[in-house]
Scaffold this motif. Structure first.
Motif, PDB file in Angstrom:
ATOM      1  N   GLN A   1       0.502  -1.103   0.159  1.00  0.00           N
ATOM      2  CA  GLN A   1      -0.105   0.378  -0.111  1.00  0.00           C
ATOM      3  C   GLN A   1       0.964   1.474  -0.328  1.00  0.00           C
ATOM      4  O   GLN A   1       2.146   0.906   0.444  1.00  0.00           O
ATOM      5  CB  GLN A   1      -1.018  -0.403   1.274  1.00  0.00           C
ATOM      6  N   SER A   2       0.510   2.053  -0.480  1.00  0.00           N
ATOM      7  CA  SER A   2       1.080   3.759  -0.176  1.00  0.00           C
ATOM      8  C   SER A   2       1.400   4.151   1.093  1.00  0.00           C
ATOM      9  O   SER A   2       0.652   3.814   2.421  1.00  0.00           O
ATOM     10  CB  SER A   2       0.094   4.681  -1.443  1.00  0.00           C
ATOM     11  N   GLY A   3       2.799   4.516   1.247  1.00  0.00           N
ATOM     12  CA  GLY A   3       2.922   5.007   2.363  1.00  0.00           C
ATOM     13  C   GLY A   3       3.909   3.267   2.526  1.00  0.00           C
ATOM     14  O   GLY A   3       4.506   3.307   4.106  1.00  0.00           O
TER      15      GLY A   3
ATOM     16  N   VAL B   1      13.684   9.889  -5.807  1.00  0.00           N
ATOM     17  CA  VAL B   1      13.531   8.572  -4.427  1.00  0.00           C
ATOM     18  C   VAL B   1      14.273   9.406  -3.325  1.00  0.00           C
ATOM     19  O   VAL B   1      14.522   8.321  -2.254  1.00  0.00           O
ATOM     20  CB  VAL B   1      13.735   7.078  -5.664  1.00  0.00           C
ATOM     21  N   LYS B   2      14.931   9.838  -3.463  1.00  0.00           N
ATOM     22  CA  LYS B   2      15.829  10.814  -2.990  1.00  0.00           C
ATOM     23  C   LYS B   2      14.996  10.718  -0.824  1.00  0.00           C
ATOM     24  O   LYS B   2      14.520  11.405  -1.411  1.00  0.00           O
ATOM     25  CB  LYS B   2      16.800  12.155  -2.989  1.00  0.00           C
ATOM     26  N   GLY B   3      15.960  10.002  -0.600  1.00  0.00           N
ATOM     27  CA  GLY B   3      15.565  10.387   1.131  1.00  0.00           C
ATOM     28  C   GLY B   3      14.130   9.015   1.530  1.00  0.00           C
ATOM     29  O   GLY B   3      14.003   9.191   2.443  1.00  0.00           O
ATOM     30  N   ARG B   4      13.671   8.575   0.274  1.00  0.00           N
ATOM     31  CA  ARG B   4      12.738   7.767   0.689  1.00  0.00           C
ATOM     32  C   ARG B   4      13.696   5.739   0.607  1.00  0.00           C
ATOM     33  O   ARG B   4      13.114   5.425   1.169  1.00  0.00           O
ATOM     34  CB  ARG B   4      12.141   7.257  -0.247  1.00  0.00           C
ATOM     35  N   PHE B   5      13.990   6.340  -0.070  1.00  0.00           N
ATOM     36  CA  PHE B   5      15.245   4.972  -0.722  1.00  0.00           C
ATOM     37  C   PHE B   5      16.752   5.309  -0.230  1.00  0.00           C
ATOM     38  O   PHE B   5      17.026   6.007  -0.357  1.00  0.00           O
ATOM     39  CB  PHE B   5      15.308   4.629  -1.975  1.00  0.00           C
ATOM     40  N   THR B   6      16.917   3.635   0.146  1.00  0.00           N
ATOM     41  CA  THR B   6      18.626   3.150   0.174  1.00  0.00           C
ATOM     42  C   THR B   6      18.757   1.965   0.231  1.00  0.00           C
ATOM     43  O   THR B   6      18.060   1.562  -0.292  1.00  0.00           O
ATOM     44  CB  THR B   6      18.404   3.813   1.899  1.00  0.00           C
TER      45      THR B   6
ATOM     46  N   SER C   1      11.483   3.158   1.250  1.00  0.00           N
ATOM     47  CA  SER C   1      10.146   3.304   2.794  1.00  0.00           C
ATOM     48  C   SER C   1       9.078   4.612   1.998  1.00  0.00           C
ATOM     49  O   SER C   1       9.669   5.267   0.411  1.00  0.00           O
ATOM     50  CB  SER C   1      10.679   3.680   3.545  1.00  0.00           C
ATOM     51  N   SER C   2       7.818   4.786   2.550  1.00  0.00           N
ATOM     52  CA  SER C   2       7.116   6.287   1.747  1.00  0.00           C
ATOM     53  C   SER C   2       6.894   5.883   0.275  1.00  0.00           C
ATOM     54  O   SER C   2       7.067   6.838  -0.045  1.00  0.00           O
ATOM     55  CB  SER C   2       7.387   7.018   2.475  1.00  0.00           C
ATOM     56  N   LEU C   3       6.654   4.975  -0.303  1.00  0.00           N
ATOM     57  CA  LEU C   3       6.513   4.331  -1.310  1.00  0.00           C
ATOM     58  C   LEU C   3       4.407   4.980  -1.755  1.00  0.00           C
ATOM     59  O   LEU C   3       4.329   5.285  -0.913  1.00  0.00           O
ATOM     60  CB  LEU C   3       6.006   2.453  -1.329  1.00  0.00           C
ATOM     61  N   LYS C   4       5.162   5.090  -3.116  1.00  0.00           N
ATOM     62  CA  LYS C   4       3.911   5.836  -3.580  1.00  0.00           C
ATOM     63  C   LYS C   4       3.158   5.209  -4.608  1.00  0.00           C
ATOM     64  O   LYS C   4       4.237   3.874  -5.645  1.00  0.00           O
ATOM     65  CB  LYS C   4       4.218   7.693  -4.289  1.00  0.00           C
ATOM     66  N   PRO C   5       2.531   5.219  -5.357  1.00  0.00           N
ATOM     67  CA  PRO C   5       1.514   5.157  -6.444  1.00  0.00           C
ATOM     68  C   PRO C   5       2.914   4.896  -7.814  1.00  0.00           C
ATOM     69  O   PRO C   5       2.691   3.851  -8.463  1.00  0.00           O
ATOM     70  CB  PRO C   5       0.734   5.601  -6.804  1.00  0.00           C
TER      71      PRO C   5
END
Length: 115
Positions: A12-14, A62-67, A82-86
């Motif tokens: 799910q989103s997020g 994706v900066k700040g969300r993916f590592t 993280s904090s995935l979006k559609p």
């Protein structure tokens, strides 16, 4: 050389997912490892990279969300999302590069983010 990507799925989103890419048949510690993604109807784009020295860089989207990280002992590179979006929905591919001539691709793993 083989790159085996895994860890994709529906979230799910997020939410969060961690992708893995296990490498065989190469000197893993010398490779620049990248993650790319390709959404339906779009070109493949670079998500981020990790150099042989452990330096990472990321696409602005994706900066700040993916590592990206790697475990040299396991010949594996990871993409923690993280904090995935559609709009992160895509097939994700790992890539290994040695200089400008030797490049290898994994088979891709589907990530679907529902709104």
């Amino acid at each position: 050389v083989q790159l085996q990507a895994s860890g994709g799925g529906l979230v799910q989103s997020g939410g969060s997912l961690r992708l893995s890419c296990a490498a065989t048949g190469m000197i893993f510690s010398r490779a620049v490892m990248d993650w790319y993604r390709q959404a339906p109807g779009k070109q493949r784009e670079l998500v981020g990279s990790i150099t042989s020295g452990g330096i990472t860089n990321y696409a602005d989207a994706v900066k700040g969300r993916f590592t990206i990280s790697r475990n040299i002992a396991r010949n594996t590179v990871y993409l923690q999302m993280s904090s995935l979006k559609p709009e992160d929905t895509a097939v994700y591919y790992c890539h290994a590069g040695f200089g400008s001539t030797d490049h290898y691709w994994g088979q891709g793993t589907q990530v679907t983010v529902s709104s």
